[in-house]
Design an enzyme around this catalytic site. Sequence first.
Site: not given
Length: 425
Positions: A114-115
């Site tokens: 994720a980011k």
Amino acid sequence: MATLTSTVTLDREINPWEAQNARFEFAARKLNLDEGLWKVLSSPSREVIVHFPVMMDNGKIDMFTGYRVQHSQARGPAKGGIRYSPDITLDEIRALASWMTWKCAVVNIPFGGAKGGVICDPSKMSRGELERMTRRYTSEIIDFIGPEKDVPAPDMNTNEQTMAWIMDTYSMHMRQTVTSVVTGKPINMGGSRGRTEATGRGVMVACNESLRYLNMQREGCRVIVQGFGNVGSNGARLLMENGYKIIGIAEKDGGLYNPNGIDIHQLTEFKYRNGTTLGFKGAEATPSDELITQECEILVPAAMENVITSRNAEQLRARIIVEGANGPTTAVADEILADKRIFVVPDILANSGGVTASYFEWVQDRQGYFWPESRVNEELETILRASFEDVLRYAESHNVNNRIAAYMLAIDRVAFTIRQRGIYA
Ligand code: NAD
């Protein structure tokens, strides 16, 4: 077989999502990945965009835009940093989220990718404004994060204080303290010893393993590091302490060069006192873009994306590149480096020390038992050395470069898990 350059045109060269995709497609084709899994893995599983108000110090309301992209949760909770910057784009966050999936799979830790990020200029915001923005952003994405869902960490312009605010906001909503919702926290509230320097330590392990593989000596091994932030300064210090000669430091506002070696302890002290590396007397001032094309054994880009492109790859004179930063090399530049027979340790392997130590932090928080630093460093080194070997073995057996090998290994691991879990109808 198509080449990477044939899948990426020059004007798209520096779009990080295109760069990620070019490598993904190349590796997936080499793996003969089946069409369905190809579709699953080539797009993020969730993209959250939030627009939210923050009360500024002058009494006026400003609107901010934030993102959280989850690429995959097949192998475990999503994991990835949160960055604050004025020029964040959704494509950039998408690319970084998928890199996290591949990175976690390369080092074989039980996380997906994720980011996140908020478009803002933290250099123009007060501490109070940053705190209010962080808390509101956290509450906007609160349904999507959590120790078993998605675990954020610091990234560009965020730090352990940011993580403390996120942890506190999340905990207030949950009505109990939940330390394992983020990593990269201060040690007194569930942070891990050794986390701050773990990415730099991983860079050092990658340098050691590269020399071993290429049969090169550490003695007199000249290193140039771009970026003197968390990754660059810790990496440079650990390399110097382990016998490498740091001959160049390329920073945003100018570079430093000393063929006899720069004393990184003194430089760290100088930057701490002055807030810049400019004016340091232990080396000659040299333009940063000239520095990265100087002759050296190892070049460590540890600043930002897209610094090695079709415009300068031909001029590089390093034998080895160890990518401390995420996405420092474009897909087009990869081919030029391959022609020059430069040995590249790709970002998803070279800078995976940070997320590996984050995994240790998450484990320690959930156990409520904290390890001594020596254990963190030892276990980190064991995982990174094994991953280096896995990637090199993959590269040799499939006759591909290290980056494609790392992608293939990662895609193979994630695809295997998805196949086993099956597709929920
Ligand atoms: P940081 O903000 O602490 O440091 C970045 C440094 O690079 C700063 O000193 C900055 O002045 C310098 N810089 C910026 N632009 C530059 C340019 N054009 N030329 C030379 N220097 C420049 O960030 P960091 O945490 O060290 O991260 C650096 C890179 O490593 C990023 O790509 C990040 O995504 C990646 N990374 C960081 C970690 C981590 O644990 N911090 C983990 C994995 C990957």
